[in-house]
Design a protein around this motif. Structure first.
Motif, PDB file in Angstrom:
ATOM      1  N   SER A 192       2.970  10.505  10.281  1.00 33.88           N
ATOM      2  CA  SER A 192       3.091   9.291   9.283  1.00 33.88           C
ATOM      3  C   SER A 192       3.031   9.761   8.115  1.00 33.88           C
ATOM      4  O   SER A 192       2.190  10.841   7.611  1.00 33.88           O
ATOM      5  N   ILE A 193       3.197   9.143   7.000  1.00 34.51           N
ATOM      6  CA  ILE A 193       2.999   9.172   5.723  1.00 34.51           C
ATOM      7  C   ILE A 193       2.619   8.044   5.067  1.00 34.51           C
ATOM      8  O   ILE A 193       2.732   6.711   5.446  1.00 34.51           O
ATOM      9  N   ASN A 194       1.681   8.112   3.682  1.00 33.93           N
ATOM     10  CA  ASN A 194       1.339   6.882   3.087  1.00 33.93           C
ATOM     11  C   ASN A 194       2.096   7.271   1.747  1.00 33.93           C
ATOM     12  O   ASN A 194       1.722   8.295   0.920  1.00 33.93           O
ATOM     13  N   LEU A 218       4.874  13.562  -2.165  1.00 27.22           N
ATOM     14  CA  LEU A 218       3.890  13.630  -1.264  1.00 27.22           C
ATOM     15  C   LEU A 218       3.237  15.093  -1.052  1.00 27.22           C
ATOM     16  O   LEU A 218       3.971  15.975  -1.346  1.00 27.22           O
ATOM     17  N   PRO A 219       2.002  15.219  -0.568  1.00 26.12           N
ATOM     18  CA  PRO A 219       1.467  16.468  -0.294  1.00 26.12           C
ATOM     19  C   PRO A 219       2.147  16.916   0.899  1.00 26.12           C
ATOM     20  O   PRO A 219       2.726  16.249   1.677  1.00 26.12           O
ATOM     21  N   ALA A 262      -3.676  15.159   5.129  1.00 22.98           N
ATOM     22  CA  ALA A 262      -3.848  15.631   3.719  1.00 22.98           C
ATOM     23  C   ALA A 262      -3.763  14.642   2.588  1.00 22.98           C
ATOM     24  O   ALA A 262      -2.743  13.431   2.736  1.00 22.98           O
ATOM     25  N   PHE A 263      -4.445  14.200   1.807  1.00 22.71           N
ATOM     26  CA  PHE A 263      -4.530  13.275   0.651  1.00 22.71           C
ATOM     27  C   PHE A 263      -4.429  13.858  -0.648  1.00 22.71           C
ATOM     28  O   PHE A 263      -4.841  14.789  -1.031  1.00 22.71           O
ATOM     29  N   ASP A 264      -3.312  13.378  -1.410  1.00 22.64           N
ATOM     30  CA  ASP A 264      -3.372  13.742  -2.894  1.00 22.64           C
ATOM     31  C   ASP A 264      -4.095  12.898  -3.691  1.00 22.64           C
ATOM     32  O   ASP A 264      -4.637  11.900  -3.257  1.00 22.64           O
ATOM     33  N   SER A 265      -4.122  13.456  -5.053  1.00 25.51           N
ATOM     34  CA  SER A 265      -5.009  12.682  -5.991  1.00 25.51           C
ATOM     35  C   SER A 265      -4.552  11.293  -6.270  1.00 25.51           C
ATOM     36  O   SER A 265      -5.382  10.344  -6.879  1.00 25.51           O
ATOM     37  N   SER A 292      -0.458  10.340   1.371  1.00 28.33           N
ATOM     38  CA  SER A 292      -0.977  11.300   2.400  1.00 28.33           C
ATOM     39  C   SER A 292       0.300  11.659   3.287  1.00 28.33           C
ATOM     40  O   SER A 292       1.131  10.917   3.342  1.00 28.33           O
ATOM     41  N   LYS A 293       0.009  12.591   4.078  1.00 22.87           N
ATOM     42  CA  LYS A 293       0.813  13.179   5.189  1.00 22.87           C
ATOM     43  C   LYS A 293      -0.125  13.488   6.294  1.00 22.87           C
ATOM     44  O   LYS A 293      -1.072  14.271   6.106  1.00 22.87           O
TER      45      LYS A 293
END
Length: 877
Positions: free
Chosen positions: A218-220, A233-234, A320-323, A327-328
């Motif tokens: 999944s991705i956010n 995305l990260p 993994a979340f970016d700033s 997320s991915k």
């Protein structure tokens, strides 16, 4: 479908058809019906079938049939792929349907019956059914590398690489956890999105058996306000694992501690990476989050102790979340292979001749039986008094349910077998634990919710043959485990929950003519004692278990002792500090059961100073005592040390810079002696399957098998009530109420004496009415014969009489003339012939005193004389 597969299948089904029809000719035929239908038997409670169920065409009444043919196909296959069994020409029209790999893998199927009636009419019947033979799910691999090929302010285009699994039917797209669409291609565009909003997307593969993939990709995504103004995305790599190979030769599993890592980058920065784990077939909500993640450059890692995961496949998820909050997610499936497959062995321990005279309570984790631990063979119930089975859970309806509906019933039956051999053993169902404390807050919140939970807990206990209930709420007020949260109201609700449980257990106990146990396991801090009002709550409990372990652990920055007995002059918190906190909170010593661990922690320290103790580390994990002994660490580079300040051992491997905190037979015996010396209520173990041949349990038993001699006498308190005149003096009478307490053997009797006379048994409050001074001595004696040093109380009784009034006036500092006049008033009142006249004279005397000036009488004496005259007036009435 491959031709060879179809031919083999038909041949097997033909053979099966011959066998079944032969056997059924001598049995009862299927019942006729008003309408025709397909019967499948047997069917499990969940509606699935396993093995070789019998599939029967049940025909409508009065029908004349030429032949019936049975077909089956995977749910999502086209009708052209129905494969047929040999037709049947006479009743009963039944076939064996041999499910299971490789021919009928787990999944959903459509069964079809073609019925040709004698009149030439044809009827087609269908029925969907789920085949389920394996404990682990039959799921295809998800498509990998989910990414965005386009993103505007209102839509995104998702793309992915195909699933590597065979027999894929289509892909299912989810938006924010809700199924959005299906497609047979490897891309999909989602429209109607809102700028500035976050959306999560996930793509699952679905196979012809209607199974969906369970690994994640999944991705956010954050939607931009303007097209082109997008934040990438990260990026996260697939999960890498490094650790010991599994114990099965030639296998591809892992055993012991495994280091899991990913490489994560972002165009700005990676905010964080989180790791999760669950058993492959468990629901999504069972994911357990690793408490901390280590970072080195762009590599993020955690240590995974596979000994806490059941044998079989587990799924690891990394996010993994970016700033920007995007997320991915990636997942990988790993095989846990900690236990040898080479047959069972007889236990290496001998049963004790008699059960221990003090409580020895052992937790048994249900998941331990997925490995080599066999309850009937390995559980040494001879050295236990109680066993807590871990864990049952609370569902969203506030009912108590099994955490493992597959394994738990087997374990419950095994415990029943053990109790037949050791009838002294009490088994208790433990509810909660770190991973299962969700919904405790809701269960405790209201009178209605407490009623629902308590009734369910008692029902679960009775249904599954337990002798009590143990609550492991981690933790009230502060929160702790998954699904919990801070909630100040828990402090008031916790004792109310226990009170309701005690009420329901007692009601059931009256029906069953027994006493059902109620216990808790609590954190070893004064904070937990305060947050649960433990001094109040303990009254509802048979005993209180304190989790005096995990005092230090892998979530900290320095390697330290798991369960130090003492604080080493303030260098650490300790078991002793936790015990004292509970005693101070009001838990009686004989109710307090001290926790001891059968496991420890392993640290890869970065400094050899102090043999690794309290040094930084860059890798860690738990380790059982069983593993320490089986791996013979002392012969493989490790040296044992014993810390005199904390009274616990530790191991150190200088070459590999590995520090291990643990407990062994010596330290367990010392902790048992502490229990004996402090006259506590016994010992509690986490966790029985982590022992080696019951070595640690035997060490505990040897110290606690004999009764703890009660050397502490009772304590008796006195409450003096009455109308106080001055210090230690009462008007007319005093009542002395005695209350005695004893923490272990109990109070045998309380006794008292007056003025050093004969000791008398105390049963009712003592009434002192004799004018003058009386000395009351009191003490108690416990059932072990310990006699309390007596305490004394001197009580002076002032009777409301003219004689005592004259004495008070005579001792008062009053002008001679005023004293003479006052005594005259009082003599007139005393000699009055009627009550009315006496009252009149006393009122005049009272007024005379009130009218005296400070020159003729002190203020203190004036108030005292007024008070006593008023008392005589009141008593005369």
């Amino acid at each position: 479908m491959k031709k060879g597969y179809v031919f083999s299948m038909i041949l097997m089904l033909l053979l099966g058809s011959v066998f079944v029809n032969h056997s059924l000719l001598s049995s009862t035929s299927a019942q006729a019906s008003d309408t025709s239908y397909i019967d499948v038997s047997p069917i499990g409670e969940d509606g699935s079938v396993a093995g070789s169920p019998i599939v029967t065409a049940v025909l409508k009444q009065g029908s004349s049939v030429e032949k019936v043919t049975f077909y089956a196909k995977a749910k999502n296959e086209p009708d052209a792929n129905y494969y047929g069994y040999a037709p049947d020409y006479q009743a009963p029209y039944s076939w064996n349907w041999p499910t299971g790999a490789p021919w009928v893998p787990d999944g959903e199927y459509t069964l079809m019956m073609e019925i040709i009636y004698s009149a030439g009419e044809t009827e087609i019947l269908t029925r969907d059914i789920v085949a389920k033979n394996e404990s682990e799910p039959n799921a295809p691999e998800s498509p990998k590398d989910l990414f965005l090929t386009d993103r505007t302010s209102h839509n995104v285009t998702l793309s992915w690489t195909p699933s590597s699994s065979e027999k894929i039917f289509d892909y299912v797209i989810y938006q924010n956890g809700i199924q959005l669409a299906e497609t047979t291609t490897t891309s999909f565009t989602v429209d109607g999105l809102v700028p500035g909003e976050y959306y999560s997307f996930r793509v699952k593969a679905r196979d012809i058996y209607n199974n969906q993939s369970i690994d994640d990709n999944s991705i956010n995504v954050l939607m931009p306000y303007e097209t082109g103004d997008t934040d990438p995305l990260p990026s996260i790599s697939q999960i890498q694992a490094e650790g010991n190979s599994g114990v099965t030769p030639g296998g591809n599993g892992y055993s012991g501690d495994v280091s899991l890592s990913v490489l994560a980058t972002d165009n700005n920065q990676v905010e964080k990476v989180e790791f999760y784990v669950k058993v492959l077939g468990a629901p999504e909500e069972d994911y357990w989050k690793f408490p901390t993640t280590r970072k080195h450059n762009d590599t993020y890692s955690v240590n995974w102790s596979t000994t806490y995961t059941p044998e079989g496949h587990a799924i690891i998820k990394a996010i993994a979340f970016d700033s920007a909050g995007q997320s991915k997610t990636v997942t990988s499936v790993f095989l846990i292979d900690n236990v040898s497959d080479g047959g069972t062995t007889d236990p290496t321990w001998e049963p004790a001749e008699s059960p221990p005279a003090n409580r020895i309570v052992g937790y048994l984790a249900g998941w331990s039986t997925y490995g080599a631990y066999d309850i009937v063979r390995d559980l040494d119930a001879s050295r236990l008094t109680h066993l807590n089975y871990a864990f049952a859970l609370i569902d969203t309806n506030l009912n108590v349910v099994m955490s493992d509906p597959v394994q738990d019933p087997k374990n419950f039956q095994a415990l029943s077998t053990v109790k037949e051999t050791y009838p002294h053993l009490k088994t208790i169902i433990a509810i909660g634990g770190w991973g299962g404390s969700a919904n405790f807050i809701e269960a405790a919140a209201t009178e209605e919710s407490r009623e629902i939970f308590a009734n369910s807990a008692v029902q679960f206990m009775v249904e599954h043959g337990f002798d009590g209930v143990d609550l492991d709420w981690e933790y009230p007020v502060t929160g702790g485990g998954p699904g919990t949260y801070p909630n100040p109201a828990d402090r008031d609700n916790y004792p109310l929950l226990l009170e309701k449980l005690r009420e329901k257990l007692d009601e059931q106990g009256e029906k069953d003519h027994t006493h059902y146990l109620l216990t808790i396991a609590g954190g070893a801090t004064a904070g937990f004692a305060n947050n649960t009002q433990l001094g109040l709550s303990q009254q509802y409990l048979d005993y209180v278990q304190i989790m005096t372990y995990d005092i230090h652990g892998t979530w900290e920055s320095l390697a330290d002792f798991n369960a130090p007995l003492f604080d080493d002059n303030g260098k650490t918190y300790s078991v002793d500090k936790g015990i004292q906190a509970y005693l101070t909170a009001g838990v009686p010593a004989d109710k307090l059961v001290m926790g001891v661990p059968f496991y420890g922690y392993r640290y890869n320290v970065t400094s050899n100073d102090n043999n690794g103790l309290r040094q930084p580390f860059n890798g860690s994990g738990s380790i059982t005592y069983n593993r320490i002994v089986k791996d013979d660490l002392l012969s493989n580079g490790y040296q044992r040390f014993f810390d005199e300040g904390s009274m616990v051992p530790y191991l150190y491997n200088e070459t590999e810079s590995i520090f291990i905190s643990y407990d062994d037979e010596q330290s367990i015996a010392l902790k048992a002696q502490y229990i004996r010396d402090h006259e506590l209520g016994g010992a509690m173990i986490w966790e029985l399957s982590q022992d080696h041949g019951n070595d640690l349990l035997s060490s505990l038993y040897e110290v606690l098998k004999e009764p703890i001699m009660d050397t502490t006498p009772p304590t008796t308190s006195a409450q003096i009530t009455g109308e106080e005149w001055t210090d230690h003096s009462m008007i007319q009478k005093a009542t002395v109420t005695l209350e005695a307490e004893d923490n272990r053997s109990g109070v045998e009797k309380t006794e008292y004496r007056l003025n050093e006379g004969e000791w008398l048994p105390y049963s009712n409050p003592i009434i002192i009415e004799t004018d003058g001074s009386t000395r009351v001595d009191y003490r108690s004696i416990d059932r072990q014969g310990n006699i309390e040093d007596y305490s004394s109380y001197d009580i002076t009784i002032i009777s409301v009489t003219f004689e005592n009034l004259y004495m008070i006036v005579d001792e008062a500092d009053i002008h001679h003339g005023q004293k003479t006049a006052l005594l005259a008033h009082l003599h007139q009142a005393e000699r009055a012939k009627t009550a009315e006249k006496r009252h009149e004279k006393l009122e005049k005397a009272l007024q005379f005193v009130k009218d005296m000036s400070n020159e003729h009488i002190s203020e203190t004496d004036q108030q005292q004389i007024q008070q006593f005259i008023q008392l005589i007036i009141d008593y005369q009435q």
